[in-house]
Motif scaffolding. Structure first.
Motif, mmCIF file in Angstrom:
data_model
loop_
_atom_site.group_PDB
_atom_site.id
_atom_site.type_symbol
_atom_site.label_atom_id
_atom_site.label_comp_id
_atom_site.label_asym_id
_atom_site.label_seq_id
_atom_site.Cartn_x
_atom_site.Cartn_y
_atom_site.Cartn_z
ATOM 1 N N MET A 1 0.839 -1.196 0.000
ATOM 2 C CA MET A 1 0.000 0.000 0.000
ATOM 3 C C MET A 1 0.878 1.252 0.000
ATOM 4 S SD MET A 1 -2.861 1.061 2.830
ATOM 5 C CE MET A 1 -3.621 2.678 2.817
ATOM 6 N N LYS A 2 0.584 2.187 -0.885
ATOM 7 C CA LYS A 2 1.376 3.399 -0.996
ATOM 8 C C LYS A 2 1.211 4.253 0.255
ATOM 9 C CE LYS A 2 0.024 6.784 -3.624
ATOM 10 N NZ LYS A 2 -0.338 7.627 -4.783
ATOM 11 N N SER A 3 2.341 4.764 0.783
ATOM 12 C CA SER A 3 2.269 5.605 1.984
ATOM 13 C C SER A 3 1.677 6.968 1.634
ATOM 14 C CB SER A 3 3.658 5.779 2.597
ATOM 15 O OG SER A 3 4.521 6.441 1.697
ATOM 16 N N LYS A 4 0.928 7.528 2.580
ATOM 17 C CA LYS A 4 0.341 8.845 2.378
ATOM 18 C C LYS A 4 1.413 9.916 2.567
ATOM 19 C CE LYS A 4 -2.587 7.326 5.286
ATOM 20 N NZ LYS A 4 -3.681 6.970 6.208
ATOM 21 N N LYS A 5 1.253 11.008 1.830
ATOM 22 C CA LYS A 5 2.250 12.080 1.839
ATOM 23 C C LYS A 5 1.684 13.318 2.519
ATOM 24 C CE LYS A 5 4.286 10.494 -2.518
ATOM 25 N NZ LYS A 5 4.570 10.872 -3.924
ATOM 26 N N ILE A 6 2.406 13.811 3.520
ATOM 27 C CA ILE A 6 1.990 15.001 4.259
ATOM 28 C C ILE A 6 3.063 16.087 4.114
ATOM 29 C CG2 ILE A 6 1.196 15.946 6.446
ATOM 30 C CD1 ILE A 6 -0.529 13.658 5.624
ATOM 31 N N LEU A 7 2.645 17.261 3.663
ATOM 32 C CA LEU A 7 3.524 18.414 3.632
ATOM 33 C C LEU A 7 3.222 19.282 4.844
ATOM 34 C CD1 LEU A 7 5.456 20.519 2.404
ATOM 35 C CD2 LEU A 7 3.558 21.304 0.960
ATOM 36 N N GLU B 1 6.999 8.313 11.736
ATOM 37 C CA GLU B 1 7.095 6.998 12.375
ATOM 38 C C GLU B 1 5.829 6.173 12.193
ATOM 39 O OE1 GLU B 1 8.112 8.087 16.352
ATOM 40 O OE2 GLU B 1 10.194 8.608 15.835
ATOM 41 N N LYS B 2 4.716 6.835 11.851
ATOM 42 C CA LYS B 2 3.461 6.131 11.557
ATOM 43 C C LYS B 2 3.457 5.542 10.143
ATOM 44 C CE LYS B 2 0.419 6.872 15.050
ATOM 45 N NZ LYS B 2 -0.431 5.813 15.657
ATOM 46 N N GLY B 3 4.501 5.830 9.368
ATOM 47 C CA GLY B 3 4.593 5.283 8.026
ATOM 48 C C GLY B 3 4.260 6.250 6.909
ATOM 49 N N TYR B 4 4.005 7.507 7.254
ATOM 50 C CA TYR B 4 3.746 8.516 6.230
ATOM 51 C C TYR B 4 5.053 8.944 5.572
ATOM 52 C CZ TYR B 4 -0.971 9.431 8.176
ATOM 53 O OH TYR B 4 -2.269 9.339 8.613
ATOM 54 N N GLU B 5 4.954 9.486 4.370
ATOM 55 C CA GLU B 5 6.062 10.180 3.730
ATOM 56 C C GLU B 5 5.828 11.668 3.961
ATOM 57 O OE1 GLU B 5 7.805 10.850 -0.793
ATOM 58 O OE2 GLU B 5 6.700 9.008 -0.330
#
Length: 270
Positions: free
Chosen positions: A1-7, A35-39
Protein backbone atom coordinates in the motif's frame (compact mmCIF):
# COMPACT_ATOMS: atom_id res chain seq x y z
CA UNK A 1 0.00 0.00 0.00
CA UNK A 2 1.38 3.40 -1.00
CA UNK A 3 2.27 5.61 1.98
CA UNK A 4 0.34 8.85 2.38
CA UNK A 5 2.25 12.08 1.84
CA UNK A 6 1.99 15.00 4.26
CA UNK A 7 3.52 18.41 3.63
CA UNK A 8 4.04 20.28 6.91
CA UNK A 9 4.22 24.06 6.58
CA UNK A 10 5.49 25.28 9.93
CA UNK A 11 6.01 28.72 11.33
CA UNK A 12 8.44 27.49 13.96
CA UNK A 13 10.45 24.35 14.64
CA UNK A 14 12.69 23.70 17.60
CA UNK A 15 15.76 23.57 17.83
CA UNK A 16 16.05 26.25 15.13
CA UNK A 17 14.05 28.78 17.16
CA UNK A 18 13.22 29.05 20.86
CA UNK A 19 10.95 26.40 22.33
CA UNK A 20 7.26 27.30 22.27
CA UNK A 21 3.96 25.49 21.82
CA UNK A 22 4.19 26.08 18.07
CA UNK A 23 7.85 25.13 17.69
CA UNK A 24 7.37 22.01 19.82
CA UNK A 25 4.48 20.75 17.67
CA UNK A 26 6.42 21.77 14.56
CA UNK A 27 9.21 19.46 15.68
CA UNK A 28 7.30 16.56 17.26
CA UNK A 29 4.32 16.11 14.92
CA UNK A 30 6.25 15.51 11.66
CA UNK A 31 8.58 13.05 13.41
CA UNK A 32 5.68 11.14 14.98
CA UNK A 33 3.73 11.07 11.71
CA UNK A 34 6.84 9.84 9.87
CA UNK A 35 7.09 7.00 12.37
CA UNK A 36 3.46 6.13 11.56
CA UNK A 37 4.59 5.28 8.03
CA UNK A 38 3.75 8.52 6.23
CA UNK A 39 6.06 10.18 3.73
CA UNK A 40 6.63 13.80 4.75
CA UNK A 41 8.25 17.08 3.75
CA UNK A 42 8.71 19.95 6.20
CA UNK A 43 9.10 23.68 5.48
CA UNK A 44 9.61 26.79 7.61
CA UNK A 45 10.94 30.34 7.08
CA UNK A 46 14.65 31.00 7.56
CA UNK A 47 14.01 33.62 10.23
CA UNK A 48 16.88 36.00 10.90
CA UNK A 49 17.40 34.67 14.42
CA UNK A 50 18.27 31.18 13.12
CA UNK A 51 21.97 30.39 13.48
CA UNK A 52 22.88 28.81 10.14
CA UNK A 53 26.26 27.50 11.27
CA UNK A 54 24.91 25.87 14.43
CA UNK A 55 21.92 24.47 12.57
CA UNK A 56 24.14 23.31 9.67
CA UNK A 57 21.93 24.89 7.03
CA UNK A 58 23.16 24.90 3.46
CA UNK A 59 21.71 26.26 0.25
CA UNK A 60 20.15 23.92 -2.30
CA UNK A 61 21.36 25.49 -5.52
CA UNK A 62 19.11 23.48 -7.86
CA UNK A 63 16.01 24.76 -6.02
CA UNK A 64 17.17 28.34 -5.45
CA UNK A 65 17.42 31.59 -7.39
CA UNK A 66 13.88 31.65 -8.73
CA UNK A 67 12.23 35.08 -8.74
CA UNK A 68 8.90 35.44 -6.96
CA UNK A 69 7.22 38.43 -8.61
CA UNK A 70 4.44 40.43 -7.01
CA UNK A 71 3.55 44.11 -6.85
CA UNK A 72 5.82 44.53 -9.93
CA UNK A 73 8.90 43.61 -7.90
CA UNK A 74 11.26 40.63 -8.22
CA UNK A 75 11.97 38.85 -4.95
CA UNK A 76 14.78 36.22 -5.08
CA UNK A 77 13.85 32.87 -3.53
CA UNK A 78 16.61 31.00 -1.70
CA UNK A 79 16.11 27.45 -0.45
CA UNK A 80 18.21 26.04 2.35
CA UNK A 81 18.04 22.67 4.04
CA UNK A 82 19.14 21.03 7.28
CA UNK A 83 18.48 17.83 9.20
CA UNK A 84 17.20 17.89 12.77
CA UNK A 85 19.83 16.08 14.90
CA UNK A 86 18.97 12.51 15.97
CA UNK A 87 15.95 12.35 13.65
CA UNK A 88 15.12 11.51 10.06
CA UNK A 89 13.52 14.93 9.59
CA UNK A 90 14.91 17.16 6.87
CA UNK A 91 13.73 20.78 7.00
CA UNK A 92 13.52 23.06 3.97
CA UNK A 93 13.94 26.76 4.77
CA UNK A 94 12.41 29.54 2.65
CA UNK A 95 14.82 32.46 2.61
CA UNK A 96 15.09 35.96 1.19
CA UNK A 97 17.34 38.76 2.40
CA UNK A 98 14.60 41.37 2.72
CA UNK A 99 11.85 39.21 4.22
CA UNK A 100 13.76 36.78 6.45
CA UNK A 101 17.57 36.82 6.69
CA UNK A 102 17.85 40.43 7.83
CA UNK A 103 14.83 40.28 10.15
CA UNK A 104 13.49 38.33 13.08
CA UNK A 105 10.12 36.55 13.26
CA UNK A 106 6.83 38.48 13.59
CA UNK A 107 8.43 41.24 15.70
CA UNK A 108 11.58 43.32 15.37
CA UNK A 109 14.32 43.85 17.97
CA UNK A 110 12.10 46.36 19.80
CA UNK A 111 9.14 44.00 19.97
CA UNK A 112 7.21 45.84 17.26
CA UNK A 113 5.43 43.80 14.60
CA UNK A 114 6.75 44.24 11.10
CA UNK A 115 4.42 46.30 8.95
CA UNK A 116 4.60 43.85 6.02
CA UNK A 117 3.96 40.51 7.74
CA UNK A 118 1.11 39.82 5.30
CA UNK A 119 3.45 40.37 2.37
CA UNK A 120 6.03 38.10 3.99
CA UNK A 121 3.41 35.35 4.27
CA UNK A 122 2.64 35.70 0.55
CA UNK A 123 6.30 35.28 -0.38
CA UNK A 124 6.61 32.31 1.96
CA UNK A 125 3.49 30.58 0.56
CA UNK A 126 4.54 30.96 -3.04
CA UNK A 127 8.10 29.93 -2.18
CA UNK A 128 6.92 26.68 -0.59
CA UNK A 129 4.51 25.80 -3.40
CA UNK A 130 7.01 26.55 -6.16
CA UNK A 131 9.63 24.44 -4.40
CA UNK A 132 7.25 21.49 -4.07
CA UNK A 133 6.63 21.71 -7.82
CA UNK A 134 10.39 21.59 -8.44
CA UNK A 135 10.70 18.56 -6.17
CA UNK A 136 8.05 16.76 -8.29
CA UNK A 137 6.38 15.68 -5.08
CA UNK A 138 2.59 15.36 -4.72
CA UNK A 139 1.28 15.76 -1.16
CA UNK A 140 -2.01 14.16 -0.17
CA UNK A 141 -2.36 16.68 2.67
CA UNK A 142 -0.81 20.06 3.34
CA UNK A 143 -0.88 20.87 7.05
CA UNK A 144 -0.34 24.58 7.86
CA UNK A 145 0.75 25.53 11.37
CA UNK A 146 1.12 29.23 12.19
CA UNK A 147 0.11 32.55 10.59
CA UNK A 148 2.99 32.50 8.12
CA UNK A 149 1.15 29.75 6.20
CA UNK A 150 -2.27 31.43 6.15
CA UNK A 151 -2.17 32.18 2.41
CA UNK A 152 -1.35 28.61 1.41
CA UNK A 153 -4.95 27.26 1.45
CA UNK A 154 -6.20 30.11 -0.75
CA UNK A 155 -3.35 29.76 -3.25
CA UNK A 156 -3.68 25.96 -3.49
CA UNK A 157 -7.41 26.26 -4.25
CA UNK A 158 -6.98 29.11 -6.78
CA UNK A 159 -3.60 29.95 -8.34
CA UNK A 160 -2.25 26.39 -8.06
CA UNK A 161 -5.45 24.40 -8.55
CA UNK A 162 -4.43 23.13 -12.00
CA UNK A 163 -0.91 22.14 -10.98
CA UNK A 164 -0.49 18.33 -10.95
CA UNK A 165 1.30 18.56 -7.59
CA UNK A 166 -1.80 19.99 -5.89
CA UNK A 167 -4.80 18.91 -7.98
CA UNK A 168 -6.09 16.47 -5.33
CA UNK A 169 -4.39 17.85 -2.23
CA UNK A 170 -6.39 18.44 0.96
CA UNK A 171 -5.54 21.36 3.24
CA UNK A 172 -5.58 21.37 7.05
CA UNK A 173 -5.06 24.52 9.10
CA UNK A 174 -4.10 24.43 12.78
CA UNK A 175 -5.22 27.33 15.00
CA UNK A 176 -3.07 28.50 17.91
CA UNK A 177 -3.57 30.90 20.79
CA UNK A 178 -0.91 33.37 19.67
CA UNK A 179 -0.93 35.49 16.54
CA UNK A 180 -0.46 38.92 15.04
CA UNK A 181 -1.70 42.01 16.85
CA UNK A 182 -1.63 44.61 14.07
CA UNK A 183 -3.98 44.74 11.09
CA UNK A 184 -2.65 43.25 7.85
CA UNK A 185 -1.14 46.01 5.69
CA UNK A 186 -3.31 47.77 3.08
CA UNK A 187 -0.94 46.73 0.24
CA UNK A 188 -1.66 43.06 1.00
CA UNK A 189 -4.37 42.77 -1.67
CA UNK A 190 -2.24 43.94 -4.57
CA UNK A 191 0.57 41.61 -3.50
CA UNK A 192 -1.90 38.70 -3.31
CA UNK A 193 -2.68 38.87 -7.06
CA UNK A 194 -1.31 35.81 -8.88
CA UNK A 195 -2.93 33.76 -11.66
CA UNK A 196 -6.44 32.90 -10.37
CA UNK A 197 -5.82 34.45 -6.95
CA UNK A 198 -7.39 37.91 -6.84
CA UNK A 199 -7.61 40.71 -4.32
CA UNK A 200 -11.42 40.80 -4.80
CA UNK A 201 -11.57 37.91 -2.35
CA UNK A 202 -10.86 40.36 0.47
CA UNK A 203 -14.30 41.93 -0.07
CA UNK A 204 -15.69 38.85 1.69
CA UNK A 205 -14.01 39.95 4.91
CA UNK A 206 -14.17 42.99 7.17
CA UNK A 207 -12.58 46.12 5.74
CA UNK A 208 -10.49 46.17 8.91
CA UNK A 209 -8.47 43.10 7.87
CA UNK A 210 -7.06 42.10 11.23
CA UNK A 211 -5.60 38.78 12.38
CA UNK A 212 -9.05 37.25 12.93
CA UNK A 213 -10.01 37.98 9.31
CA UNK A 214 -6.61 36.68 8.17
CA UNK A 215 -7.31 33.41 9.97
CA UNK A 216 -10.82 33.25 8.45
CA UNK A 217 -9.24 33.45 5.00
CA UNK A 218 -7.16 30.36 5.82
CA UNK A 219 -10.16 28.54 7.29
CA UNK A 220 -12.41 29.23 4.29
CA UNK A 221 -10.06 27.41 1.92
CA UNK A 222 -9.17 24.53 4.24
CA UNK A 223 -10.62 21.02 4.18
CA UNK A 224 -10.09 20.59 7.91
CA UNK A 225 -9.26 22.75 10.92
CA UNK A 226 -7.55 21.83 14.20
CA UNK A 227 -7.76 23.72 17.47
CA UNK A 228 -4.15 22.88 18.28
CA UNK A 229 -4.00 24.03 21.90
CA UNK A 230 -5.42 26.33 24.57
CA UNK A 231 -6.14 30.01 24.06
CA UNK A 232 -7.51 29.80 20.52
CA UNK A 233 -9.98 32.55 19.62
CA UNK A 234 -13.35 30.84 20.10
CA UNK A 235 -14.85 33.10 17.44
CA UNK A 236 -12.68 31.21 14.95
CA UNK A 237 -13.77 27.85 16.35
CA UNK A 238 -17.43 28.79 15.98
CA UNK A 239 -16.76 30.22 12.52
CA UNK A 240 -15.23 26.89 11.44
CA UNK A 241 -18.18 24.91 12.78
CA UNK A 242 -20.69 27.26 11.13
CA UNK A 243 -19.04 26.53 7.77
CA UNK A 244 -19.39 22.78 8.28
CA UNK A 245 -15.64 22.28 7.92
CA UNK A 246 -14.33 19.10 9.60
CA UNK A 247 -12.93 20.11 12.97
CA UNK A 248 -10.77 18.56 15.67
CA UNK A 249 -9.96 20.07 19.07
CA UNK A 250 -6.76 19.40 20.96
CA UNK A 251 -7.33 22.28 23.37
CA UNK A 252 -7.46 20.01 26.41
CA UNK A 253 -4.60 17.69 25.39
CA UNK A 254 -1.68 17.68 27.82
CA UNK A 255 0.66 16.10 25.27
CA UNK A 256 0.75 15.52 21.53
CA UNK A 257 -1.98 13.02 20.61
CA UNK A 258 -0.48 11.55 17.45
CA UNK A 259 -3.26 9.00 17.01
CA UNK A 260 -5.84 11.80 16.97
CA UNK A 261 -3.92 13.60 14.21
CA UNK A 262 -3.50 10.34 12.29
CA UNK A 263 -7.23 9.61 12.49
CA UNK A 264 -8.09 13.18 11.45
CA UNK A 265 -5.85 12.91 8.40
CA UNK A 266 -7.62 9.67 7.44
CA UNK A 267 -11.03 11.27 7.84
CA UNK A 268 -10.05 14.20 5.60
CA UNK A 269 -8.70 11.91 2.91
CA UNK A 270 -11.87 9.82 2.97
Amino acid sequence: MKSKKILFINQEITPYVSDSELSHIGRELPQSILEKGYEIRTFMPKWGNINERRGQLHEVIRLSRMMIIFDDTDHPLIIKVASIPSTRIQVYFIDNDDYFTKRLMANDENGEEYEDNGERSIFFARGVLETIKKLHWTPDIIHCQGWIGNIVPYYVKTAYKDEPSFANTKIITSLFGNGLKKDIEKTFGQCLEFKDAHSDILKNYNEKFDFTEFEKLAIDYSDGVIEAGPGVNQQLVEYTKSKGIPFMSQAAATELDVDAYDNFYDSILE
